[in-house]
Design a protein around this motif. Sequence first.
Motif, mmCIF file in Angstrom:
data_model
loop_
_atom_site.group_PDB
_atom_site.id
_atom_site.type_symbol
_atom_site.label_atom_id
_atom_site.label_comp_id
_atom_site.label_asym_id
_atom_site.label_seq_id
_atom_site.Cartn_x
_atom_site.Cartn_y
_atom_site.Cartn_z
ATOM 1 N N VAL A 95 33.974 59.797 38.729
ATOM 2 C CA VAL A 95 34.653 58.378 39.220
ATOM 3 C C VAL A 95 33.525 57.329 39.301
ATOM 4 C CG1 VAL A 95 35.802 57.411 41.205
ATOM 5 C CG2 VAL A 95 36.518 59.733 40.308
ATOM 6 N N TYR A 96 33.589 56.504 38.549
ATOM 7 C CA TYR A 96 32.595 55.502 38.424
ATOM 8 C C TYR A 96 32.941 54.195 39.577
ATOM 9 C CZ TYR A 96 31.788 57.492 34.075
ATOM 10 O OH TYR A 96 31.803 58.503 32.913
ATOM 11 N N GLY A 97 34.041 53.950 39.499
ATOM 12 C CA GLY A 97 34.563 52.663 40.400
ATOM 13 C C GLY A 97 36.156 52.282 39.875
ATOM 14 N N ASP A 98 36.521 51.491 40.581
ATOM 15 C CA ASP A 98 37.832 50.891 40.400
ATOM 16 C C ASP A 98 37.976 49.694 39.712
ATOM 17 O OD1 ASP A 98 38.539 52.916 42.143
ATOM 18 O OD2 ASP A 98 39.065 51.934 43.780
ATOM 19 N N LEU A 99 39.282 49.677 38.741
ATOM 20 C CA LEU A 99 39.789 48.677 38.335
ATOM 21 C C LEU A 99 39.727 47.369 39.110
ATOM 22 C CD1 LEU A 99 42.134 50.034 35.508
ATOM 23 C CD2 LEU A 99 39.818 48.973 34.959
ATOM 24 N N SER A 100 39.313 46.049 38.901
ATOM 25 C CA SER A 100 39.428 45.177 39.998
ATOM 26 C C SER A 100 40.631 43.989 39.536
ATOM 27 C CB SER A 100 38.153 44.236 40.046
ATOM 28 O OG SER A 100 37.598 43.858 38.819
ATOM 29 N N GLU A 101 41.359 44.267 38.534
ATOM 30 C CA GLU A 101 42.191 43.328 38.056
ATOM 31 C C GLU A 101 43.429 43.860 37.340
ATOM 32 O OE1 GLU A 101 40.674 42.095 33.648
ATOM 33 O OE2 GLU A 101 39.253 41.463 35.090
ATOM 34 N N GLY A 102 44.590 43.018 36.943
ATOM 35 C CA GLY A 102 45.480 43.330 36.067
ATOM 36 C C GLY A 102 46.358 44.510 36.848
ATOM 37 N N PRO A 103 47.391 44.790 36.234
ATOM 38 C CA PRO A 103 48.397 45.988 37.022
ATOM 39 C C PRO A 103 48.075 47.012 37.361
ATOM 40 C CG PRO A 103 48.740 45.658 34.409
ATOM 41 C CD PRO A 103 47.606 44.762 34.681
ATOM 42 N N LEU A 104 46.852 47.471 36.851
ATOM 43 C CA LEU A 104 46.122 48.633 37.387
ATOM 44 C C LEU A 104 45.030 48.452 38.249
ATOM 45 C CD1 LEU A 104 46.209 50.764 33.911
ATOM 46 C CD2 LEU A 104 47.783 50.837 35.872
ATOM 47 N N ARG A 105 44.987 47.377 38.756
ATOM 48 C CA ARG A 105 43.870 47.062 39.910
ATOM 49 C C ARG A 105 44.174 48.515 41.026
ATOM 50 N NH1 ARG A 105 43.336 41.469 43.457
ATOM 51 N NH2 ARG A 105 41.670 42.024 44.769
#
Length: 569
Positions: free
Chosen positions: A253-263
Amino acid sequence: MPSMPSSDAANMPVAISRTSVPQGPLIGALEEGTRTCRFALYEASTLREVAVHCVEVESLRPEEGWVEQDPVAILRAARECMAAAVAALPPGLGARDVAAVGVTNQRETTVVWDKVTGQPLHHALVWNDIRTSKTVDAVLARMPGNDKDALRALAGVPVSPYFSALKLRWLIDNVPAVSKAIQDKRCLFGTVDSWLVWNLTGGPRGGLHITDVTNASRTLLMNIHSLQWDPQLLRTFDIPAEILPEIRSSSEVYGDLSEGPLRGVPISAILGNQQAALVGERCFKEGQAKSTYRSGCFLLYNTGAQCVQSKHGLLSTVAYKMGPDAPTVYALEGSVAVAGHAIKWLRDNLNLLKDPADCERLAAEVASTGDVYFVPAFTGLYAPHWRKDARGILCGLTQFTTKGHIIRASLEAVCFQTRDILEAMARDCGKNSSETLTELRVDGKMAVNNLLLQLQADLCGSSVVRTDVTEKAAVGAAIAAGQARGVDLVKLDALPPPQSQGDVFTPSISQEDRKARYTKWKMALTRSLGWAKPPKSASMTDKRYHLLASIPPSLFFISSFAMMLVSEL
């Protein structure tokens, strides 16, 4: 019989056939290739694809041998595909059901950007761009004996225009904005995975500047044993370490998506596309291999925990590392620059066919190539030859040659180049080719062509197995992402093999016929060498071409003697 799909379908959502209602959790896989970008969502417990969207990405060719792409267009395509695939999920499923996303990408393609503005400093230099020929010569001039293999012990690969270090060096030397950004401490470098992850996790507002060991192993800057950027390699290419991404494992696990529908959904896998395809084909055991047939052709052979240093022109590369504390698995790789691209060339440049989908039908209209051999060395030859002076050649033409013969010869060229790689692998492993590999698993857009796969089995003497889907890279990224998150997915060593469609192609010609045709191929291959301007390094161009080039015009009356001398060499 299935045949090569038309690229016109690339911008269309793909209909998914389902025998049961899919359930969460889901795993997403973002696959950014040379020609297309796609995002697929898989049912984690079965790896069944439940939604996908794909768009084309344009390549630019400003000069002969130059291949570029707009990094902004790549990022835009990724965002579009992710949003469209989520929107296409069946009723009852949504973004909330996506547990993880994996990223897989075209390798070696080089991006540089401003970390403050987030803007690219130049178009991306694509993996098959060969503008760095003079840069290669300048580097080789500093090597003992001008040896292109002088860095293999550290990096696992030869000095070649193929790899990112040469492309990055060219950008620094030739693009003032890049050298200025380095001077101002604003420049970041990465392969396509780094560019996408940095932007999708925040960009200038805290985006992660990372890559994984598989992509880093394609830069010519990572130590293949320590899995870290190597000081000697950085000095060799004069690359500042501060512009490089952090090297991580392929599955964590590197980090989270920060945008879009999968934020908020974590990115938990990064793999170069060919390594991802190896995982997608479940080639987890030493000795297993896969071959991907797309614009180029890439064959990876799992060598386990041992990093085999090739002595026969192959690449030593990282296959995968499934976690920070997991063992590193290595592979031998053979890369063919032109496979499906040859069919596109026959369509666009010679007008021999209207659609790549016609390739199999037209090639099947003739029983053989009519003794025609096609070496599609448009930008030189990659593994195992590494000859940037080679150029494409058609041999054996007669007045009876038809377009069917040439199209069939283009398919055989893919198979012969694959056999060249298998022969090199056998020599590196100290075995004959039949002992090295008895089964070759295949994927990629060209793998729907039945005739191609039958020719591959015939010309290599090994069974060729096509499994349930033709694109395995996204599946491999999903496997790696899912196992990092611990979702409803069995352990890697317990994963069942890909479901077979029963598409197994077995050799149908005699050993004598196979040998005779391969001998003719090697004759054609020899004739393709030396057409481009010879490089400075004698180790990269056959000595006989240097000899002829050194004869003054006033002495060419003794040309017969010169040619006789060349034949002796």
